[in-house]
Each structure stands twice: as structure tokens, then as C-alpha cells.
Motif scaffolding. Sequence first.
Motif, mmCIF file in Angstrom:
data_model
loop_
_atom_site.group_PDB
_atom_site.id
_atom_site.type_symbol
_atom_site.label_atom_id
_atom_site.label_comp_id
_atom_site.label_asym_id
_atom_site.label_seq_id
_atom_site.Cartn_x
_atom_site.Cartn_y
_atom_site.Cartn_z
ATOM 1 N N GLY A 1 5.900 15.492 -42.988
ATOM 2 C CA GLY A 1 5.945 14.651 -44.172
ATOM 3 C C GLY A 1 6.688 13.355 -43.920
ATOM 4 O O GLY A 1 7.405 13.192 -42.922
ATOM 5 N N TYR A 2 6.528 12.424 -44.867
ATOM 6 C CA TYR A 2 7.130 11.094 -44.724
ATOM 7 C C TYR A 2 8.647 11.167 -44.603
ATOM 8 O O TYR A 2 9.243 10.507 -43.747
ATOM 9 C CB TYR A 2 6.730 10.225 -45.919
ATOM 10 C CG TYR A 2 7.359 8.851 -45.919
ATOM 11 C CD1 TYR A 2 6.763 7.803 -45.231
ATOM 12 C CD2 TYR A 2 8.557 8.609 -46.591
ATOM 13 C CE1 TYR A 2 7.337 6.545 -45.212
ATOM 14 C CE2 TYR A 2 9.146 7.354 -46.579
ATOM 15 C CZ TYR A 2 8.537 6.322 -45.891
ATOM 16 O OH TYR A 2 9.109 5.086 -45.874
ATOM 17 N N ASP A 3 9.288 11.956 -45.462
ATOM 18 C CA ASP A 3 10.758 12.034 -45.436
ATOM 19 C C ASP A 3 11.272 12.600 -44.121
ATOM 20 O O ASP A 3 12.303 12.151 -43.599
ATOM 21 C CB ASP A 3 11.256 12.894 -46.608
ATOM 22 C CG ASP A 3 11.108 12.189 -47.941
ATOM 23 O OD1 ASP A 3 10.769 10.983 -47.943
ATOM 24 O OD2 ASP A 3 11.321 12.846 -48.985
ATOM 25 N N GLN B 1 1.233 10.841 -45.898
ATOM 26 C CA GLN B 1 1.574 9.790 -46.852
ATOM 27 C C GLN B 1 2.774 10.203 -47.701
ATOM 28 O O GLN B 1 2.997 11.383 -47.952
ATOM 29 C CB GLN B 1 0.389 9.514 -47.783
ATOM 30 C CG GLN B 1 -0.788 8.841 -47.127
ATOM 31 C CD GLN B 1 -1.931 8.631 -48.110
ATOM 32 O OE1 GLN B 1 -1.822 8.991 -49.284
ATOM 33 N NE2 GLN B 1 -3.028 8.056 -47.639
ATOM 34 N N LYS B 2 3.491 9.192 -48.168
ATOM 35 C CA LYS B 2 4.651 9.455 -49.032
ATOM 36 C C LYS B 2 4.168 9.803 -50.439
ATOM 37 O O LYS B 2 3.350 9.089 -51.018
ATOM 38 C CB LYS B 2 5.557 8.223 -49.080
ATOM 39 C CG LYS B 2 6.815 8.422 -49.927
ATOM 40 C CD LYS B 2 7.697 7.201 -49.879
ATOM 41 C CE LYS B 2 8.930 7.357 -50.776
ATOM 42 N NZ LYS B 2 9.782 8.479 -50.364
ATOM 43 N N GLU B 3 4.657 10.900 -50.972
ATOM 44 C CA GLU B 3 4.303 11.315 -52.333
ATOM 45 C C GLU B 3 5.311 10.833 -53.364
ATOM 46 O O GLU B 3 4.951 10.557 -54.505
ATOM 47 C CB GLU B 3 4.199 12.850 -52.414
ATOM 48 C CG GLU B 3 2.916 13.409 -51.849
ATOM 49 C CD GLU B 3 2.748 14.884 -52.185
ATOM 50 O OE1 GLU B 3 3.709 15.495 -52.707
ATOM 51 O OE2 GLU B 3 1.662 15.425 -51.930
ATOM 52 N N HIS C 1 10.896 9.864 -41.450
ATOM 53 C CA HIS C 1 11.831 8.757 -41.673
ATOM 54 C C HIS C 1 13.269 9.166 -41.352
ATOM 55 O O HIS C 1 14.046 8.362 -40.812
ATOM 56 C CB HIS C 1 11.737 8.290 -43.120
ATOM 57 C CG HIS C 1 12.631 7.137 -43.439
ATOM 58 N ND1 HIS C 1 12.401 5.863 -42.979
ATOM 59 C CD2 HIS C 1 13.785 7.074 -44.158
ATOM 60 C CE1 HIS C 1 13.364 5.062 -43.400
ATOM 61 N NE2 HIS C 1 14.215 5.764 -44.124
ATOM 62 N N SER D 1 6.374 19.642 -51.847
ATOM 63 C CA SER D 1 5.946 18.263 -51.626
ATOM 64 C C SER D 1 5.613 18.055 -50.157
ATOM 65 O O SER D 1 6.283 18.605 -49.268
ATOM 66 C CB SER D 1 7.049 17.292 -52.053
ATOM 67 O OG SER D 1 6.754 15.969 -51.655
ATOM 68 N N ASN D 2 4.588 17.247 -49.908
ATOM 69 C CA ASN D 2 4.249 16.917 -48.526
ATOM 70 C C ASN D 2 5.353 16.138 -47.836
ATOM 71 O O ASN D 2 5.429 16.126 -46.603
ATOM 72 C CB ASN D 2 2.946 16.106 -48.490
ATOM 73 C CG ASN D 2 1.717 16.974 -48.668
ATOM 74 O OD1 ASN D 2 1.729 18.154 -48.329
ATOM 75 N ND2 ASN D 2 0.654 16.409 -49.200
ATOM 76 N N ASP D 3 6.210 15.471 -48.605
ATOM 77 C CA ASP D 3 7.274 14.662 -48.006
ATOM 78 C C ASP D 3 8.249 15.502 -47.190
ATOM 79 O O ASP D 3 8.850 15.011 -46.235
ATOM 80 C CB ASP D 3 8.030 13.892 -49.097
ATOM 81 C CG ASP D 3 7.170 12.833 -49.758
ATOM 82 O OD1 ASP D 3 6.132 12.479 -49.174
ATOM 83 O OD2 ASP D 3 7.535 12.366 -50.852
ATOM 84 N N THR D 4 8.433 16.760 -47.604
ATOM 85 C CA THR D 4 9.367 17.641 -46.887
ATOM 86 C C THR D 4 8.641 18.851 -46.300
ATOM 87 O O THR D 4 9.216 19.929 -46.162
ATOM 88 C CB THR D 4 10.485 18.121 -47.829
ATOM 89 O OG1 THR D 4 9.899 18.765 -48.975
ATOM 90 C CG2 THR D 4 11.338 16.956 -48.297
#
Length: 422
Positions: free
Chosen positions: A168-170, A200-202, A173, A211-214
Motif C-alpha cells: 500500500g501507499y503508506d 494507489q492511495k485511498e 512511503h 485499507s489498501n494503504d496499509t
Amino acid sequence: MKTLRLVFESFRFAWQALRSNLLRTVLSLLGVTVGIFAIIAVFTVVDSLEANIRQSMNFVGDKVIYVQKWPWIFSPDSPWWKYFNRPTPTLREYRELNRLLPANSHNGIAAFAAQGGNTLKAGTNSVESIALQGVTYSYNKVSEVPVAEGRYFLPQEVEGGTNVAVVGYDIAHNLYPYGSALGKVFRTRGQKFVIVGVMQKEGKKLLDTPSNDTNCLIPLESFRKIFALNTSGFGGAQLMLGIKGKPEAEDPGMLNVEAEIRGAMRNIRGLKPREEDNFALNRPEMLADAISKLFGIIGFAGAVIGSFAILVGGFGIANIMFVSVKERTNIIGIQKSLGAKNYFILFQFLFEAIFLCLIGGLAGLFLVFLVTLIPQDALKIFMTMNRIVLGLSVSVVIGILSGIIPAVLASNLDPVIAIRAK
């Protein structure tokens, strides 16, 4: 042509009357403005809540049927231990479903398991409480994997259990705050993984849902290796089977797919005709129906509460129209003596009431629009065109109901009596 001219004249008279009594007009507008604001604000917030909750639950996918041990909605007649004693889905059952289900009935079958609370490390950087998810190659056909950088897994990587990951994005990053994370390595559970894709960032969700971010996706074989699990044992991370229906499949089509899955699972587990299913088939539509019913009730309750405000505004407009007829009785008599028809007088006052309500309705809608501009991280408030049309329609209806009786009384005045009025 004559009718259009009369209608235009009616609008012109109404506009002049509103301008000549500006303070009274503004005070009359307040009731309608508050009423429309109350109704449309309630509907807008309810629509926004429903949309945000549905977005928070988009991780379950659309037109997907999940084969699991536990149902999402429990039957009050079934004790909990009945579900507890059920066997969990296995990789063997996943392979058997792939073999038994006709290819033209679904868009993909995936097996996946998740383990939360993991820590990923890259150099001095680390990310905690990560959902590590092992998936088969068809996972991106069942659940959306929006890869923004890099790529998804290759079939040979999934089959061979290569230590690759889509993160994920997070995660990307935080592990690599400077530059791209593609091709970089992180460690978890004593294993090295190469990042081949970044999702992608959600952003924040209204509900605390996955969440896909994590989220960190790895091949299922790699997941089994690092957790030392066999083909049928996944410990606390229970295996889940997901079957994606065809994109064009509607409810009847999905019911057919569900029936095929039920028959295949009963065949795989050797259940006799009279034996109950020892598995659950869960569909996101179950949650969607429950959400729709809940917000339907909330929206109805909000509309009832808001209708009291618009009702007060309607009485205010009606009162002003009665006063307006009384003040202009002499003018009405002059107009009728010069040949004005009854419907011309009726339109004149009716349009005046509609004008008042429309202006008040537009003011109320503008206030709701200002509310939507307030920055929110989790709950994004938006106003749809349907709600704008509803607000204007309610304004017109209130204008007609508030002005029809004063307008009829004005149109039926005797010109001789009216012209003598003071």
C-alpha cells in the motif's frame, strides 16, 4: 402568443410587487430558506454517509461470493457452536472449485488469507500493525488491486512462492520516504521481500475497515512458508475463497453462480442430500441491502423533521400573500375594469408566491452548498443534482399551495367593489 404575453405580464407584476416590499419579502424568504436547508441538508448528509460507508466497504468487492466458515449475518435460530464446528476452506477445495465450476460462469476464483499485526522493516525504517495477506494469482480478478506504480504478481511468482510483494501507499512511503519503493527490499518474519508494485492511495475512510494503504500482498505460497503452515492449516489466518461473477451478471445470474458454488462445495465435502451446508456463502449485497434499509429509515425521519420547518415557511408565505391581496385590492379592481381576466389575476399572485419560494429555496440550497465546502478528511459531503431538483420542486409545490387560495380570492373579486376599496 397572447397567452405567453399574459404570462410574462404576470411575472412582471409579481416581480414589481416583490421589489416594492423588499423587507417583507426578505422576512418571508427566511421560513422557506430554513425549511429547504433543513430538508436538503438532511438528505445530503444521509447520501454522503451512505456513499462513504459503501466506499469504506469496497474492499469486499462487487458481484463476489465468498466461501467461508462464518456467515456475515447470523441466523437467530442457529447457535454459535454450530458455525464454530464447521471446517475452514482449504487449498484443496480451492483447486477443486477451479476444476468443477464452469469457466463461463465466473470471472475468477481466488484463495487468500490475512494475518494482521505484522512489522515490516527496511533499514532504520519500520511500519507496524500491517495486514499481511497471502493471495493466489486470481486475487486481482476477485478484489480490486489498484496498482499505481509497478505491476501485479506474475503467475510463476505466485506458483513458485517467490518473495515479492505489492504494498500500500503508506507502507511504501514510510519504508522509503525518499524516492520510489519499487525494486526495494523489506524484511518481515525473518524473510526478505522485493516490492514489485505500489497501490494507489485511498486516504482515510469513515469506517475503520481494511485499507489498501496499509495492506501488503504476497503470494500465498510465501505466506505459507513464513507462517510454517500446511495446505489445510492456516492457524488464525483462515483461508477464504472468493468467486467473482461476470461483470454483466445481474442478481439472477449471481444466484445461478451461487447455486453452482453450493453444489460444488457440497460435492467436494461429500455432504448427503439431507445434510445442511457446513460452509457459508457470503455476498456483499447482504451488507448493501442492510445499509440501504438503515439509511432509508434515517432519510425518512430526517424528511419528516425537515417538513415541519418548510411547513412553517409555507404558512408565512400564505400569510404574506393574504396581506398582499388586501393591500392591492384597489389595483385588482382597476385591472379587472380595464379587461384583465380572472386567470391573469390568479397567475399574478400565484407566480408571486412561487417566486418567493423559489428564491428562498435557492438560498437554502446555497447554504447547503456552503456546508459541502467545509473540508473533511473522513466524511466527504457532496450534493447531487437529484437533491437540487428536489429542493426546487419542493419550493414550487410550497409556493403553489401557499399562494393558490389568496390567488383564487383575488381573481374572484368583484371589480366594482374592489375599485372602491381603500
